[in-house]
Design a protein around this motif. Structure first.
Motif, mmCIF file in Angstrom:
data_model
loop_
_atom_site.group_PDB
_atom_site.id
_atom_site.type_symbol
_atom_site.label_atom_id
_atom_site.label_comp_id
_atom_site.label_asym_id
_atom_site.label_seq_id
_atom_site.Cartn_x
_atom_site.Cartn_y
_atom_site.Cartn_z
ATOM 1 N N ILE A 234 -0.931 -3.796 5.227
ATOM 2 C CA ILE A 234 0.373 -3.200 4.915
ATOM 3 C C ILE A 234 1.065 -3.993 3.817
ATOM 4 N N HIS A 235 1.106 -5.302 3.988
ATOM 5 C CA HIS A 235 1.828 -6.154 3.026
ATOM 6 C C HIS A 235 1.220 -6.049 1.628
ATOM 7 N N TYR A 236 -0.081 -6.233 1.530
ATOM 8 C CA TYR A 236 -0.698 -6.270 0.205
ATOM 9 C C TYR A 236 -0.847 -4.876 -0.410
ATOM 10 N N PHE A 237 -0.933 -3.853 0.420
ATOM 11 C CA PHE A 237 -0.972 -2.496 -0.104
ATOM 12 C C PHE A 237 0.332 -2.158 -0.815
ATOM 13 N N LEU A 238 1.467 -2.525 -0.221
ATOM 14 C CA LEU A 238 2.759 -2.251 -0.849
ATOM 15 C C LEU A 238 2.896 -2.998 -2.174
ATOM 16 N N VAL A 239 2.399 -4.202 -2.222
ATOM 17 C CA VAL A 239 2.434 -4.966 -3.479
ATOM 18 C C VAL A 239 1.502 -4.335 -4.510
ATOM 19 N N PHE A 240 0.324 -3.941 -4.076
ATOM 20 C CA PHE A 240 -0.707 -3.404 -4.969
ATOM 21 C C PHE A 240 -0.251 -2.108 -5.625
ATOM 22 N N ILE A 241 0.260 -1.161 -4.825
ATOM 23 C CA ILE A 241 0.601 0.146 -5.391
ATOM 24 C C ILE A 241 1.813 0.066 -6.309
ATOM 25 N N ARG A 242 2.682 -0.922 -6.073
ATOM 26 C CA ARG A 242 3.835 -1.092 -6.957
ATOM 27 C C ARG A 242 3.372 -1.451 -8.367
ATOM 28 N N ARG A 243 2.292 -2.194 -8.455
ATOM 29 C CA ARG A 243 1.817 -2.664 -9.758
ATOM 30 C C ARG A 243 0.758 -1.756 -10.373
ATOM 31 N N ILE A 244 -0.120 -1.181 -9.534
ATOM 32 C CA ILE A 244 -1.294 -0.489 -10.059
ATOM 33 C C ILE A 244 -1.305 1.000 -9.733
ATOM 34 N N GLY A 245 -0.798 1.383 -8.572
ATOM 35 C CA GLY A 245 -0.807 2.790 -8.204
ATOM 36 C C GLY A 245 -1.948 3.157 -7.276
ATOM 37 N N MET A 246 -2.178 4.460 -7.129
ATOM 38 C CA MET A 246 -3.126 4.987 -6.153
ATOM 39 C C MET A 246 -4.517 5.251 -6.715
ATOM 40 N N GLN A 247 -4.674 5.170 -8.029
ATOM 41 C CA GLN A 247 -5.926 5.627 -8.632
ATOM 42 C C GLN A 247 -7.174 4.882 -8.133
ATOM 43 N N PRO A 248 -7.134 3.563 -7.891
ATOM 44 C CA PRO A 248 -8.336 2.915 -7.334
ATOM 45 C C PRO A 248 -8.771 3.519 -6.004
ATOM 46 N N PHE A 249 -7.810 3.922 -5.166
ATOM 47 C CA PHE A 249 -8.143 4.539 -3.885
ATOM 48 C C PHE A 249 -8.712 5.940 -4.091
ATOM 49 N N VAL A 250 -8.204 6.642 -5.099
ATOM 50 C CA VAL A 250 -8.728 7.968 -5.431
ATOM 51 C C VAL A 250 -10.198 7.862 -5.832
ATOM 52 N N ILE A 251 -10.498 6.927 -6.718
ATOM 53 C CA ILE A 251 -11.881 6.730 -7.162
ATOM 54 C C ILE A 251 -12.772 6.355 -5.986
#
Length: 265
Positions: A234-251
């Motif tokens: 939860i913690h690192y996901f919120l940090v990650f998407i703020r900077r990079i977004g959802m596209q890595p998860f889409v791929i």
């Protein structure tokens, strides 16, 4: 179960419960890729309780404010932003509870196919990508309206299709409604609390009806590992998407879906 199986299943559950990549897909892959037997219902309950403890602990301050304000609104007080958020979480949970209760057995029996999971990963992964590319107004979870909450709650029903991902579809719906990435994720995480409570309750009822020997050491370790991995996720996901977004998860979803199609077609 051996301790490696306990560790792998616990960490997989803790991570995939909240990432938009479908926990059902990953939990199906584990027995496919390993010689391990089914872990049993009691262990599943323990893992879900670990995830539940993680999200409650992470949002403990928000949940405390929401509970106090919500109780005040029941007594006739003015509904502030915390009370409204609590109401939206409760109302958005109703559709998936009703549909899940009615269709639980048909879904469990007829929709656990790896091909259905693969299709869900790909189709809803592409939809997540489209939602993430759209222009957003940047609204937070505290700026949701009743209509927004009901639409997100309606979208959550699609998570009953294996491979969709509960967090994935609720984040997608929230993004399409103009929420910020972080606001969409935070509302999705809050929505997970009543869903996990109710799903775990159904599993516990199943356990009561079918008593079996319980290995308490594996349950305790599984709960702890699931909770720790979920909290960090939860913690690192919120940090990650703020900077990079959802596209890595889409791929990742699309690649995993294509791999499942290759394995099981």
């Amino acid at each position: 179960m051996d301790w490696l199986q306990v560790a792998v299943l616990s960490i997989v559950q803790g991570l995939t419960e909240f990432l938009p990549i479908s926990s059902s897909a990953h939990l199906i892959l584990v027995p496919v890729l390993t010689p391990w037997d089914d872990q049993g219902l009691a262990f599943d309950v323990a893992l879900h309780l670990g995830s539940l403890a993680a999200v409650v602990l992470y949002f403990r301050h928000e949940l405390r404010r929401m509970a106090v304000s919500w109780a005040g609104s029941l007594r006739g007080g003015a509904a502030d932003e915390d009370a409204r958020l609590a109401w939206w979480v409760l109302l958005a949970t109703i559709p998936v509870c009703v549909v899940g209760f009615v269709l639980h057995d048909p879904i469990e029996v007829g929709m656990r196919s790896p091909l259905i999971i693969a299709a869900g990963l790909i189709v809803f992964g592409v939809l997540l990508g489209v939602a993430d590319w759209r222009r957003r107004t940047g609204r937070s979870e505290y700026q949701l309206t009743l209509k927004d909450a009901l639409l997100i709650g309606g979208a959550q029903v699609l998570a009953l299709i294996p491979g969709t991902s509960r967090s994935g579809i609720t984040i997608t719906a929230a993004l399409l409604l103009g929420m910020s990435r972080e606001g969409a994720a935070r509302f999705s995480f809050l929505l997970s609390i009543p869903v996990i409570v109710l799903a775990s309750g159904l599993e516990i009822v199943g356990l009561v009806g079918a008593p079996q020997a319980v290995d308490w050491s594996t349950l305790v370790v599984g709960t702890l590992l699931s909770g720790i991995s979920a909290f960090l996720c939860i913690h690192y996901f919120l940090v990650f998407i703020r900077r990079i977004g959802m596209q890595p998860f889409v791929i990742y979803r699309i690649v995993l879906g294509l791999w499942l199609l290759w394995l099981f077609w």
